[in-house]
Design a protein around this motif. Structure first.
Motif, PDB file in Angstrom:
ATOM      1  N   VAL A  90       0.866  -1.185   0.000  1.00 63.46           N
ATOM      2  CA  VAL A  90       0.000   0.000   0.000  1.00 63.46           C
ATOM      3  C   VAL A  90       0.904   1.237   0.000  1.00 63.46           C
ATOM      4  CG1 VAL A  90      -1.797   1.218   1.323  1.00 63.46           C
ATOM      5  CG2 VAL A  90      -1.682  -1.295   1.360  1.00 63.46           C
ATOM      6  N   PRO A  91       0.681   2.202  -0.897  1.00 63.81           N
ATOM      7  CA  PRO A  91       1.590   3.353  -0.990  1.00 63.81           C
ATOM      8  C   PRO A  91       1.842   4.047   0.344  1.00 63.81           C
ATOM      9  CG  PRO A  91       0.091   3.367  -2.854  1.00 63.81           C
ATOM     10  CD  PRO A  91      -0.339   2.238  -1.969  1.00 63.81           C
ATOM     11  N   GLU A  92       0.794   4.253   1.162  1.00 63.54           N
ATOM     12  CA  GLU A  92       1.005   4.939   2.451  1.00 63.54           C
ATOM     13  C   GLU A  92       1.898   4.097   3.359  1.00 63.54           C
ATOM     14  OE1 GLU A  92      -2.405   4.344   1.425  1.00 63.54           O
ATOM     15  OE2 GLU A  92      -1.973   6.106   0.196  1.00 63.54           O
ATOM     16  N   GLU A  93       1.722   2.767   3.257  1.00 64.79           N
ATOM     17  CA  GLU A  93       2.532   1.870   4.082  1.00 64.79           C
ATOM     18  C   GLU A  93       3.991   1.936   3.652  1.00 64.79           C
ATOM     19  OE1 GLU A  93       1.593  -2.395   4.395  1.00 64.79           O
ATOM     20  OE2 GLU A  93      -0.132  -1.693   5.566  1.00 64.79           O
ATOM     21  N   LEU A  94       4.194   2.105   2.380  1.00 62.05           N
ATOM     22  CA  LEU A  94       5.557   2.195   1.861  1.00 62.05           C
ATOM     23  C   LEU A  94       6.244   3.443   2.423  1.00 62.05           C
ATOM     24  CD1 LEU A  94       7.805   1.216  -0.007  1.00 62.05           C
ATOM     25  CD2 LEU A  94       6.705   2.429  -1.889  1.00 62.05           C
ATOM     26  N   VAL A  95       5.503   4.528   2.467  1.00 57.41           N
ATOM     27  CA  VAL A  95       6.062   5.776   3.009  1.00 57.41           C
ATOM     28  C   VAL A  95       6.363   5.606   4.500  1.00 57.41           C
ATOM     29  CG1 VAL A  95       5.526   8.189   3.536  1.00 57.41           C
ATOM     30  CG2 VAL A  95       4.989   7.238   1.269  1.00 57.41           C
ATOM     31  N   ASN A  96       5.443   4.937   5.201  1.00 50.29           N
ATOM     32  CA  ASN A  96       5.670   4.612   6.616  1.00 50.29           C
ATOM     33  C   ASN A  96       6.954   3.843   6.819  1.00 50.29           C
ATOM     34  OD1 ASN A  96       4.025   5.356   8.606  1.00 50.29           O
ATOM     35  ND2 ASN A  96       2.408   3.856   8.111  1.00 50.29           N
ATOM     36  N   LEU A  97       7.113   2.833   5.967  1.00 51.81           N
ATOM     37  CA  LEU A  97       8.309   1.991   6.034  1.00 51.81           C
ATOM     38  C   LEU A  97       9.567   2.815   5.810  1.00 51.81           C
ATOM     39  CD1 LEU A  97       7.810  -1.325   4.015  1.00 51.81           C
ATOM     40  CD2 LEU A  97       8.672  -1.039   6.328  1.00 51.81           C
ATOM     41  N   GLU A 129       1.881  -1.009 -14.734  1.00 51.52           N
ATOM     42  CA  GLU A 129       1.211   0.255 -15.079  1.00 51.52           C
ATOM     43  C   GLU A 129       0.189   0.651 -14.025  1.00 51.52           C
ATOM     44  OE1 GLU A 129      -0.183  -0.540 -19.052  1.00 51.52           O
ATOM     45  OE2 GLU A 129       1.180   1.057 -19.736  1.00 51.52           O
ATOM     46  N   LYS A 130      -0.424  -0.367 -13.412  1.00 52.64           N
ATOM     47  CA  LYS A 130      -1.459  -0.081 -12.429  1.00 52.64           C
ATOM     48  C   LYS A 130      -0.857   0.411 -11.112  1.00 52.64           C
ATOM     49  CE  LYS A 130      -5.339  -2.144 -10.072  1.00 52.64           C
ATOM     50  NZ  LYS A 130      -5.826  -3.386  -9.544  1.00 52.64           N
ATOM     51  N   TYR A 131       0.224  -0.247 -10.667  1.00 51.34           N
ATOM     52  CA  TYR A 131       0.738   0.027  -9.312  1.00 51.34           C
ATOM     53  C   TYR A 131       1.887   1.025  -9.227  1.00 51.34           C
ATOM     54  CZ  TYR A 131      -2.153  -3.850  -7.782  1.00 51.34           C
ATOM     55  OH  TYR A 131      -3.204  -4.656  -7.512  1.00 51.34           O
ATOM     56  N   LEU A 132       2.819   0.952 -10.191  1.00 48.07           N
ATOM     57  CA  LEU A 132       4.050   1.740 -10.023  1.00 48.07           C
ATOM     58  C   LEU A 132       3.812   3.252  -9.910  1.00 48.07           C
ATOM     59  CD1 LEU A 132       7.100   1.859  -9.753  1.00 48.07           C
ATOM     60  CD2 LEU A 132       7.306   1.638 -12.236  1.00 48.07           C
ATOM     61  N   PRO A 133       2.906   3.840 -10.724  1.00 52.83           N
ATOM     62  CA  PRO A 133       2.737   5.302 -10.625  1.00 52.83           C
ATOM     63  C   PRO A 133       2.338   5.760  -9.223  1.00 52.83           C
ATOM     64  CG  PRO A 133       1.706   4.481 -12.632  1.00 52.83           C
ATOM     65  CD  PRO A 133       2.089   3.276 -11.818  1.00 52.83           C
ATOM     66  N   GLN A 134       1.466   4.981  -8.551  1.00 48.43           N
ATOM     67  CA  GLN A 134       1.050   5.381  -7.188  1.00 48.43           C
ATOM     68  C   GLN A 134       2.233   5.350  -6.226  1.00 48.43           C
ATOM     69  OE1 GLN A 134      -1.737   2.455  -5.727  1.00 48.43           O
ATOM     70  NE2 GLN A 134      -2.617   2.128  -7.730  1.00 48.43           N
ATOM     71  N   HIS A 135       3.083   4.337  -6.410  1.00 44.23           N
ATOM     72  CA  HIS A 135       4.237   4.226  -5.515  1.00 44.23           C
ATOM     73  C   HIS A 135       5.215   5.363  -5.755  1.00 44.23           C
ATOM     74  CE1 HIS A 135       2.927  -0.130  -5.101  1.00 44.23           C
ATOM     75  NE2 HIS A 135       2.961   0.337  -3.871  1.00 44.23           N
ATOM     76  N   ILE A 136       5.446   5.670  -7.019  1.00 50.09           N
ATOM     77  CA  ILE A 136       6.379   6.770  -7.339  1.00 50.09           C
ATOM     78  C   ILE A 136       5.852   8.072  -6.742  1.00 50.09           C
ATOM     79  CG2 ILE A 136       7.330   8.189  -9.222  1.00 50.09           C
ATOM     80  CD1 ILE A 136       7.415   5.675 -10.957  1.00 50.09           C
ATOM     81  N   GLU A 137       4.558   8.302  -6.917  1.00 45.63           N
ATOM     82  CA  GLU A 137       3.969   9.563  -6.449  1.00 45.63           C
ATOM     83  C   GLU A 137       4.036   9.681  -4.917  1.00 45.63           C
ATOM     84  OE1 GLU A 137       3.592  12.037  -8.306  1.00 45.63           O
ATOM     85  OE2 GLU A 137       2.837  13.251  -6.645  1.00 45.63           O
ATOM     86  N   ALA A 138       3.664   8.595  -4.242  1.00 48.65           N
ATOM     87  CA  ALA A 138       3.676   8.626  -2.761  1.00 48.65           C
ATOM     88  C   ALA A 138       5.093   8.876  -2.248  1.00 48.65           C
ATOM     89  CB  ALA A 138       3.129   7.309  -2.198  1.00 48.65           C
ATOM     90  N   VAL A 139       6.076   8.234  -2.856  1.00 52.05           N
ATOM     91  CA  VAL A 139       7.456   8.389  -2.397  1.00 52.05           C
ATOM     92  C   VAL A 139       7.942   9.811  -2.688  1.00 52.05           C
ATOM     93  CG1 VAL A 139       9.840   7.601  -2.731  1.00 52.05           C
ATOM     94  CG2 VAL A 139       7.992   5.931  -2.571  1.00 52.05           C
TER      95      VAL A 139
END
Ligand code: PEP
Ligand code: MN
Length: 450
Positions: A299-306, A331-341
Motif C-alpha cells: 500500500v503506498p502509504e505503508e511504503l512511506v511509513n516503512l 502500469e497499475k501500481y508503479l505510478p502510485q508508488h512513485i507519487e507517494a514516495v
C-alpha cells in the motif's frame, strides 16, 4: 543511529518465516561462535557502497544486482563463482556502455542461502515434511529437512570462502574484459538480433580500443582492469544477521554505528516487510544500505511509513526500492508508488526486479518458469512508467546464473517449454542463464540508446 537500538530488539516484535529448531541450546552455541567470528566486509566498504548508491539514486549511475534465487553451499566452488562473476561483469560492461553511466555491481552471492516459503511444510510421498528453507536451514534432499543449527555456521564459512575467491579474482585482473569481440554469440538464433548484438559488441570494442590508444586505461587506478563488486542477500534469518552485526566507528562520520558485517547490502523480502514486524525492526538499525521489495500488495502509504521507519533522516540512496509487480501490473501500481514516495521527500534507488512477479508453471509439467518476454515487458514498462512520471529507473535486479541452465523460456536462444527439463537445476526460482542474461543487458542498452 537511534541510541536505543540494539541488534536483538527485533525479538520483541512479531516475526514471520521464523525457523523452529528442536535444540535451542545448540542454536545458542552456534550463535555464540558466530558472534566471535571476524567480519566479512568492512565499514569502509559499506560506506563506499552507500556513496555509490547515492549516485544511483540521483540518476548518476545505474545499479545491476543479480545472482541465484537460492545460493547452495555447493556453488561455493571455482567454476560456478567464476561463471557468475563473468556474466555480471559482462552485463555491467554492456550496461555501462548502453547507459553511458557508471554501473554499481551488487551480486546476490556469498550469503544468499535463506528462502522465505509460502508454506513451512509440504507433502512428499504421502508424508508431510518441512519445506526446503535454504542451505543455511535444512537440506534440499527430502531426508534432510530437519532444521540444523550447524548450517548457520556453514553459511558463514561458505560465504567467507565465496567472498574470498571473488576478491582474489578481482584483485588478479579477472575484470579485465577488454575483449568483447571474443564473446560467443552463436546461441542467437535470429539473424536480425545477432546483427544488432554484433553492432553493440563492435561499438564496445571500438570504444575500449580508443581508450587504450589514448592511454586512458593505463595506471593503477584504471577502472577497466579492476572493479568494485559488492555482495548482498535477503536478511531473513535474524539470529544470523544479528550475530554478525557489530558496533564500529564509521570511517565516514567517525561515529559508532551498527554495521552488518556479513554482507554489504541486505534486503527485506516481499513476505517480511510488515511495518511493525521483526525484520523491519532489525533493518532499521543497521548502517548498511538496504533494499525493500515492493509488490502489488504494497500500500503506498505503508511504503512511506516503512521509509520513514528505516530511514528517518531521508538519506539519499540509503534505501533501494526493488519493484516486482509482474508485467501485467506495473502500469497499475508503479505510478502510485512513485507519487507517494515523491511526496514523502524520500529519494530511493528505484530498481526493477522483473523476475518475481512473472513466475509461472510450465505447460509441460509442474516446473516453475518465467517467460523472457514477460521479463522484458516488465522492464520496458518500468522504464516507461518512470519516464512518464518524471522519475527515473536507477537499476535492475535479476535472478541469473553463469551456467547453461534451462529454467526460463525464450530469449535469443529461443528456449521452449519442452527444453526446460534439459538442464533444470534451480532448487528455488527459475534463473536466466548466461545467454539470456547477456540478452537482457543488450536490450537495456538498446532502451537507453533510444
Ligand atoms: C527473492 O528475491 O528471491 C524473493 C523471494 O523475492 P520476493 O521477496 O520479492 O518475493
Ligand atoms: Mn527468488
Amino acid at each position: 543511529m537511534s541510541t536505543a537500538w540494539t541488534p536483538q530488539d527485533w525479538k520483541s516484535k512479531p516475526i514471520v518465516q521464523d525457523v523452529i529448531y528442536e535444540d535451542q541450546a545448540h542454536v545458542d552455541r552456534v550463535l555464540n561462535k558466530l558472534t566471535r567470528l571476524p567480519p566479512m566486509v568492512s565499514a569502509s566498504e559499506v560506506d563506499n557502497l552507500r556513496r555509490q548508491l547515492k549516485d544511483a539514486a540521483l540518476g548518476e549511475s545505474f545499479l545491476l544486482q543479480g545472482g541465484d534465487c537460492a545460493e547452495l553451499f555447493d556453488y561455493c566452488s571455482q567454476e560456478p563463482i567464476e561463471a557468475k562473476l563473468k556474466v555480471l561483469l559482462q552485463m555491467s560492461l554492456v550496461l555501462t556502455w548502453g547507459a553511458r553511466t557508471p554501473v554499481v555491481r551488487i551480486a546476490r552471492m556469498a550469503g544468499q542461502y535463506a528462502k522465505p516459503r509460502s508454506s513451512p511444510m509440504e507433502m512428499h510421498e504421502g508424508k508431510e515434511i518441512h519445506s526446503f528453507r535454504g542451505d543455511n536451514v535444512n537440506g534440499y534432499d527430502p531426508s534432510d529437512r530437519k532444521p540444523d543449527p550447524e548450517r548457520l555456521l556453514g553459511a558463514y564459512f561458505h560465504s567467507a570462502a565465496t567472498l574470498n575467491y571473488v576478491r582474489t579474482l578481482l584483485d588478479s585482473g579477472f575484470a579485465d574484459l577488454h575483449e568483447p569481440s571474443k564473446w560467443n554469440l552463436s546461441h542467437v538464433r535470429s539473424e536480425n538480433v545477432k546483427r544488432e548484438y554484433e553492432k553493440i559488441v563492435q561499438q564496445l570494442t571500438d570504444s575500449l580500443d580508443f581508450m587504450k590508444t589514448i592511454g586512458a586505461d593505463n595506471g593503477n587506478t584504471n577502472a577497466l582492469h579492476s572493479v568494485d563488486l559488492f555482495v548482498s542477500h535477503e536478511a531473513l534469518l535474524l539470529d544470523y544477521e544479528a550475530s554478525l552485526t557489530r558496533l564500529i566507528t564509521s570511517p565516514t562520520t567517525k561515529e559508532k554505528k551498527w554495521y552488518n558485517t556479513g554482507s554489504h547490502f541486505l534486503w527485506i523480502g516481499d513476505r517480511t516487510r510488515q511495518p511493525d514486524g521483526a525484520h523491519v525492526e532489525y533493518m532499521r538499525g543497521i548502517e548498511n544500505p538496504i533494499g525493500i521489495k515492493v509488490g502489488p500488495s504494497t500500500v503506498p502509504e505503508e511504503l512511506v511509513n516503512l521509509l520513514n521507519t528505516v530511514n528517518p533522516k531521508k538519506e539519499i540512496g540509503k534505501v533501494t526500492l526493488i519493484t516486482r509487480f509482474g508485467a501485467e501490473k506495473v502500469e497499475k501500481y508503479l505510478p502510485q508508488h512513485i507519487e507517494a514516495v515523491r511526496q514523502s521527500g524520500h529519494i530511493p534507488v528505484w530498481v526493477c526486479d522483473p523476475m518475481h512477479g512473472n513466475t509461472k508453471t510450465a505447460a509441460s509439467g509442474n516446473l516453475k518458469t518465467r517467460h523472457f518476454v514477460d521479463i522484458i515487458q516488465e522492464l520496458s514498462q518500468t522504464f516507461r512508467v518512470h519516464k512518464d512520471c518524471s522519475s527515473k529507473l536507477n537499476g535492475v535486479h535479476f535472478e541469473l546464473t553463469g551456467d547453461s541452465v534451462t529454467e526460463c523460456i525464450g530469449g535469443s536462444m529461443d528456449l521452449r517449454d519442452t527444453d526446460l527439463s534439459t538442464n533444470y537445476q534451480t532448487h528455488c526460482d527459475p534463473r536466466l542463464n548466461y545467454e539470456q542474461s547477456l540478452d537482457v543487458a543488450f536490450l537495456i542498452a538498446k532502451y537507453y540508446e533510444n
